[in-house]
Motif scaffolding. Sequence first.
Motif, short mmCIF file in Angstrom:
data_model
loop_
_atom_site.label_atom_id
_atom_site.label_comp_id
_atom_site.label_asym_id
_atom_site.label_seq_id
_atom_site.Cartn_x
_atom_site.Cartn_y
_atom_site.Cartn_z
N LEU A 290 0.82 -1.21 0.00
CA LEU A 290 0.00 0.00 0.00
C LEU A 290 0.86 1.26 0.00
O LEU A 290 0.45 2.30 -0.51
N GLY A 291 2.05 1.14 0.56
CA GLY A 291 2.97 2.27 0.56
C GLY A 291 3.45 2.67 -0.83
O GLY A 291 3.98 3.77 -1.03
N THR A 292 3.23 1.79 -1.82
CA THR A 292 3.62 2.10 -3.20
C THR A 292 2.47 2.72 -3.99
O THR A 292 2.59 2.93 -5.20
N LEU A 293 1.37 3.04 -3.32
CA LEU A 293 0.20 3.58 -4.01
C LEU A 293 0.50 4.85 -4.81
O LEU A 293 0.00 5.00 -5.92
N PRO A 294 1.31 5.78 -4.29
CA PRO A 294 1.63 6.96 -5.11
C PRO A 294 2.22 6.59 -6.47
O PRO A 294 1.89 7.19 -7.49
N ASP A 295 3.08 5.56 -6.48
CA ASP A 295 3.67 5.11 -7.75
C ASP A 295 2.62 4.48 -8.65
O ASP A 295 2.61 4.68 -9.87
N LEU A 296 1.70 3.70 -8.06
CA LEU A 296 0.62 3.10 -8.84
C LEU A 296 -0.23 4.18 -9.51
O LEU A 296 -0.63 4.06 -10.67
N LEU A 297 -0.53 5.25 -8.77
CA LEU A 297 -1.33 6.34 -9.32
C LEU A 297 -0.60 7.04 -10.46
O LEU A 297 -1.22 7.44 -11.46
N ARG A 298 0.71 7.18 -10.33
CA ARG A 298 1.49 7.80 -11.41
C ARG A 298 1.49 6.93 -12.68
O ARG A 298 1.49 7.44 -13.80
N ARG A 299 1.49 5.61 -12.48
CA ARG A 299 1.54 4.69 -13.62
C ARG A 299 0.19 4.52 -14.29
O ARG A 299 0.11 4.09 -15.45
#
Length: 354
Positions: A290-299
Amino acid sequence: GAGCGPLDLLAQAYRALASLLRGDHREIGGAKSESLLGPVGQALVAHSKVREAVAEGLMDGMAAFFFEMERDCDRQRRKEMVWAVASAVDILVFCTWDKGFVAELVVSEQMRNGASLSVLKKVLQMPAPDLVGNLLRWLLVFCEYEDPPTVDILAGYDLYNRFLLSVLERNNAAMVAWTAKAAFNPLACDLMRAVEIFADDSTFKARVIDSCTEAVATVMKRAPEVNGFTKVDSMHLPFTRAYFKLVAALHCFNPDVMPPEQEHQFAHALVEEARSEAELAAMHATLQHLGTLPDLLRRAKDSEGIEAVTEEDLGLVVDLRRVLDVYYKARQRKGTVAKGKAKAAPKGRGGAAG
């Protein structure tokens, strides 16, 4: 006969008014406008006596429509009444964008005696996703008010607490049922957003933690891939974002308005749901992902309309992972984790719901 009685005339009036308000809203710029109320809506809520009459009339009308549905009516008649309830909820949503209307509604006799909340609970339980979703969106707008302090006022209404419990129960079932391969549930995100408001409120936080931790933990113990947390499509990403936000809200602690014993209450409750090191490791892995969510949103190719991740929420999720480890290791030292949960398991704490 159908179409000419007083109830039919009321239903037709609601449908006409709801249609006018929607058209009014489109004329002033739709969702991009700062207000949902155009000239028709503003006229509807301009005077106290009119606001009071509208607030009471909507709830009385919905109660009458439900009474008709609960009689032995045919399928077409029931469909007409569902449509009438949907129109009433539409009107309620638009009017709730007016502070004066909300001030009248929250202290109305029907709200205080539970009549309004009983009607709204029936709407919540209807097998009509669009209608229930609209009610949940109304709840989000209604509970965001600080003046009047809607949540604080309603906290004293017993029927409101039962209504909240219904929201929590439906959210728990939706969360647990959600997986990457399950049929899409359009209400899942709206339910979590509604629960998040109460999780973030000092009055309700302990109650929300008690009611939904088992379901949150059930999701957290599954692999991120199973929950669809690794997907960046427009169906799964909003659920991941809503779950992330709910977890952050449950862990949030404000010492200015919350008692000291509420700090880390959610983390402690989560540890109680970990029956083994493997389950704790799974929770840890989910929080890490879940901590990688910002990256998921960017992708994501289509993330428009999905709220960005704040540094505060990201910090809360990271801190929750840290606190989980501390609590779990402390319980290990006491030798109570495996033994305690093994004894508790046969008593029905295995799964939240389906």
